[in-house]
Scaffold this motif. Structure first.
Motif, mmCIF file in Angstrom:
data_model
loop_
_atom_site.group_PDB
_atom_site.id
_atom_site.type_symbol
_atom_site.label_atom_id
_atom_site.label_comp_id
_atom_site.label_asym_id
_atom_site.label_seq_id
_atom_site.Cartn_x
_atom_site.Cartn_y
_atom_site.Cartn_z
ATOM 1 N N LEU A 40 0.846 -1.197 0.000
ATOM 2 C CA LEU A 40 0.000 0.000 0.000
ATOM 3 C C LEU A 40 0.882 1.247 0.000
ATOM 4 O O LEU A 40 1.628 1.487 0.950
ATOM 5 C CB LEU A 40 -0.902 0.011 1.231
ATOM 6 N N THR A 41 0.810 2.016 -1.079
ATOM 7 C CA THR A 41 1.591 3.244 -1.180
ATOM 8 C C THR A 41 0.698 4.400 -1.606
ATOM 9 O O THR A 41 -0.259 4.228 -2.352
ATOM 10 C CB THR A 41 2.748 3.109 -2.205
ATOM 11 N N GLN A 108 2.861 3.336 2.898
ATOM 12 C CA GLN A 108 4.170 3.929 2.645
ATOM 13 C C GLN A 108 4.096 4.996 1.556
ATOM 14 O O GLN A 108 3.208 4.976 0.712
ATOM 15 C CB GLN A 108 5.156 2.835 2.234
ATOM 16 N N ALA A 109 5.067 5.907 1.573
ATOM 17 C CA ALA A 109 5.168 6.934 0.528
ATOM 18 C C ALA A 109 5.733 6.307 -0.734
ATOM 19 O O ALA A 109 6.481 5.330 -0.677
ATOM 20 C CB ALA A 109 6.072 8.074 1.003
ATOM 21 N N THR A 110 5.368 6.866 -1.863
ATOM 22 C CA THR A 110 5.859 6.337 -3.134
ATOM 23 C C THR A 110 7.320 6.683 -3.392
ATOM 24 O O THR A 110 7.949 6.077 -4.247
ATOM 25 C CB THR A 110 5.006 6.876 -4.298
ATOM 26 N N ALA A 115 10.516 5.462 2.037
ATOM 27 C CA ALA A 115 9.948 4.116 2.115
ATOM 28 C C ALA A 115 10.421 3.365 3.354
ATOM 29 O O ALA A 115 11.528 3.555 3.834
ATOM 30 C CB ALA A 115 10.302 3.331 0.865
ATOM 31 N N GLY A 116 9.580 2.520 3.856
ATOM 32 C CA GLY A 116 9.906 1.640 4.978
ATOM 33 C C GLY A 116 9.586 0.215 4.584
ATOM 34 O O GLY A 116 9.499 -0.107 3.406
ATOM 35 N N ILE A 117 9.395 -0.612 5.565
ATOM 36 C CA ILE A 117 9.037 -1.991 5.294
ATOM 37 C C ILE A 117 7.551 -2.036 4.947
ATOM 38 O O ILE A 117 6.716 -1.583 5.733
ATOM 39 C CB ILE A 117 9.331 -2.878 6.519
ATOM 40 N N PRO A 118 7.197 -2.561 3.773
ATOM 41 C CA PRO A 118 5.788 -2.562 3.373
ATOM 42 C C PRO A 118 4.963 -3.537 4.221
ATOM 43 O O PRO A 118 5.450 -4.579 4.650
ATOM 44 C CB PRO A 118 5.818 -2.995 1.913
#
Length: 158
Positions: A40-41, A108-110, A115-118
């Protein structure tokens, strides 16, 4: 019962209307077993309320596409028809029977720098759908600030 899988990637319809639907099929009992939503971004990192709900009547309108259904056994060649729909323009929801599940996840940001762990959300369910009107839908319970891109996998029997 034959076992089927569907998967895809979608930019989810804006708002709180369903963005992913598993519909019943004519003359068959469709049994939804698992729905996995991942990656999810959106534009900026944000918490998202993701839910599953059951409806007694079909959704109308909107813009949807149907992913390819795959029979997991070569002896199960008969597919149950257009069972799964992913919406890029929100439909008008059918009659809500009730909520099945809700989770809160960090979208998460695109941008790679943020970004982090999805998150991977797995809804393990055992829900039967009878006829073409009944459906289970994934939706955001609070409207995200921006469009959300995500991937999904669905496992069901029919």
């Amino acid at each position: 019962m034959a076992v089927f899988k569907a998967s895809g990637n979608v930019v989810a319809a804006a708002g709180t209307a369903p963005f992913l639907t598993i519909n019943g099929a004519a003359g068959r009992n469709v049994k939804v077993k698992k729905i996995i939503i991942s990656g999810l971004t959106l534009t900026a990192v944000a918490y998202l309320r993701l839910g599953l709900a059951k409806y007694s009547t079909a959704h109308s309108g909107g813009t949807s596409t149907a992913p390819t259904l795959v029979a997991l056994s070569s002896s199960d060649a008969t597919l149950p028809g257009s069972t799964v729909a992913q919406y890029t323009v929100a439909p008008t929801p059918g009659t809500l029977l009730g909520a099945i599940s809700e989770v809160r996840v960090l979208g998460q940001a695109t941008t790679a720098a943020a970004a982090g762990i999805p998150n991977i959300v797995s809804f393990d369910v055992d829900i039967s759908l009878f006829g073409t009107n009944e459906n289970i839908s994934a939706l955001f319970l609070a409207a995200p600030a921006t469009a959300v891109t995500l991937s999904y996998d669905i496992l069901f029997e029919a």
